[in-house]
Write an enzyme that holds these catalytic residues in place. Structure first.
Site, PDB file in Angstrom:
ATOM      1  N   ASP A   1      -6.256   0.246  -2.891  1.00 51.32           N
ATOM      2  CA  ASP A   1      -6.459  -0.343  -1.568  1.00 51.32           C
ATOM      3  C   ASP A   1      -7.925  -0.372  -1.167  1.00 51.32           C
ATOM      4  O   ASP A   1      -8.782   0.204  -1.827  1.00 51.32           O
ATOM      5  CB  ASP A   1      -5.622   0.418  -0.520  1.00 51.32           C
TER       6      ASP A   1
ATOM      7  N   ASN B   1       2.535  10.332   6.793  1.00 52.54           N
ATOM      8  CA  ASN B   1       3.700   9.547   7.238  1.00 52.54           C
ATOM      9  C   ASN B   1       4.456   8.954   6.046  1.00 52.54           C
ATOM     10  O   ASN B   1       5.308   8.095   6.210  1.00 52.54           O
ATOM     11  CB  ASN B   1       3.262   8.424   8.188  1.00 52.54           C
TER      12      ASN B   1
ATOM     13  N   HIS C   1       3.109   7.221   3.474  1.00 57.00           N
ATOM     14  CA  HIS C   1       2.592   5.991   2.868  1.00 57.00           C
ATOM     15  C   HIS C   1       2.038   6.253   1.471  1.00 57.00           C
ATOM     16  O   HIS C   1       1.620   7.360   1.146  1.00 57.00           O
ATOM     17  CB  HIS C   1       1.584   5.274   3.774  1.00 57.00           C
TER      18      HIS C   1
ATOM     19  N   GLU D   1       2.449   1.152   4.544  1.00 58.17           N
ATOM     20  CA  GLU D   1       2.834   1.946   5.704  1.00 58.17           C
ATOM     21  C   GLU D   1       4.345   1.874   5.937  1.00 58.17           C
ATOM     22  O   GLU D   1       5.012   0.933   5.484  1.00 58.17           O
ATOM     23  CB  GLU D   1       2.114   1.417   6.947  1.00 58.17           C
TER      24      GLU D   1
HETATM   25  C1  GLP Z   1      -5.226   7.163   2.532  1.00 54.07           C
HETATM   26  C2  GLP Z   1      -5.165   6.244   1.294  1.00 54.07           C
HETATM   27  C3  GLP Z   1      -4.082   6.702   0.361  1.00 54.07           C
HETATM   28  C4  GLP Z   1      -4.152   8.192   0.241  1.00 54.07           C
HETATM   29  C5  GLP Z   1      -3.695   8.805   1.526  1.00 54.07           C
HETATM   30  C6  GLP Z   1      -3.890  10.308   1.601  1.00 54.07           C
HETATM   31  O1  GLP Z   1      -5.089   6.499   3.721  1.00 54.07           O
HETATM   32  N1  GLP Z   1      -4.998   4.867   1.558  1.00 54.07           N
HETATM   33  O2  GLP Z   1      -4.202   6.039  -0.886  1.00 54.07           O
HETATM   34  O3  GLP Z   1      -3.294   8.641  -0.772  1.00 54.07           O
HETATM   35  O4  GLP Z   1      -4.237   8.140   2.636  1.00 54.07           O
HETATM   36  O5  GLP Z   1      -5.223  10.646   1.773  1.00 54.07           O
HETATM   37  P1  GLP Z   1      -5.775  12.098   1.536  1.00 54.07           P
HETATM   38  O6  GLP Z   1      -5.697  12.331   0.063  1.00 54.07           O
HETATM   39  O7  GLP Z   1      -7.194  12.068   2.020  1.00 54.07           O
HETATM   40  O8  GLP Z   1      -4.907  13.027   2.289  1.00 54.07           O
END
Ligand code: GLP
Length: 245
Positions: A67, A136, A138, A143
């Site tokens: 992403d 959440n 995702h 989402e």
């Molecule tokens: C972000 C990214 C995801 C990631 C997630 C968790 O928003 N788009 O690909 O896995 O949220 O992030 P983190 O590893 O910083 O908790």
């Protein structure tokens, strides 16, 4: 599904790095699906160390990232392109032309989504997909919603995601409100998947992803339908009513 419960973040990172390294050694021209966020950072550091020791060669590896924020250029320090370069690509011998990330500056969303789907298709799909999980549920930026979206799409970020990611920005107002994300079908078509999770904030989402109903209200739950998922999660992330198999 294979579940590795680790003591802490460092052990989670080591286990995930082992799995990714094995993929690179066994298939030196693998297509790796890569994730950003705090979760995979430790694993990327360990892979860099192994590359520096001469144990890993990324020269034939291709990568596709999950992403990118809409509106941020690759030079913007908050962009996922910048994250990938500064935390991984610039420290290994992957060829820049073999790395792929959605173009956050493309304003024509249909065009960019189509382009990115073609990139994934032209690579022949993903061999190993690395995933974190949002609190959440995702994955990538898929989402919670009413339906799983199969292909690359542009998504409005959930309020909770904007709050969670605000720690990387000087204020929540600066977090982009939209992002491009790979779709659920592209993720599910990966030959194998490593889902990483660390910390209490992920415990409920991880529990529901592994044990709850398969539903677009918790996008990570779709991983229950994939036959080669490695869950690598630390004790805190597994602390929610977790019952190891
Ligand atoms: C972000 C990214 C995801 C990631 C997630 C968790 O928003 N788009 O690909 O896995 O949220 O992030 P983190 O590893 O910083 O908790």
């Amino acid at each position: 599904m294979r579940i590795y419960r680790t003591k802490n973040y460092d052990e989670m990172s080591r286990k995930a790095a082992d799995l990714i390294a094995a993929q690179v050694v066994m298939k030196p021209d693998s297509v790796l699906g890569l994730a950003t966020g705090s979760t995979p950072l430790g694993a990327y550091r360990l892979l860099i160390e192994r590359y520096e020791k001469g144990e890993l060669d990324f020269s034939e590896i291709c990568s596709v990232n999950l992403d990118e924020y809409v509106g941020l250029s690759a030079d913007d320090e908050q962009s996922y392109a910048y994250f990938m370069h500064s935390n991984f690509f610039d420290h290994i011998n992957i060829r820049p032309e073999n790395t792929h990330i959605p173009n956050g500056l493309e304003e024509d969303t249909a065009l960019e989504c189509h382009r990115y789907n073609r990139v994934i298709g032209a690579l022949g799909g993903i061999d190993l997909q690395i995933l974190g999980i949002g609190s959440n549920g995702h994955i990538g930026f898929n989402e919670p919603g009413d339906a799983f979206v199969p292909d690359t799409h542009c998504v409005e970020l959930a309020g909770s995601t904007i709050q969670a990611n605000a720690r990387f920005f000087s204020s929540p107002d600066e977090v982009p409100t939209a992002a491009y994300t790979m779709g659920i079908r592209s993720i599910l078509q990966a030959k194998s998947i490593v889902l990483m999770a660390s910390g209490k904030a992920k415990a409920e989402a991880l529990y529901r992803a592994l044990h709850g109903p398969v539903t677009p209200a918790l996008p990570a739950s779709i991983l229950q339908l994939h036959s080669h998922v490695f869950v690598v999660a630390d004790e805190e992330a597994m602390s929610e009513r977790f019952n190891p198999f």
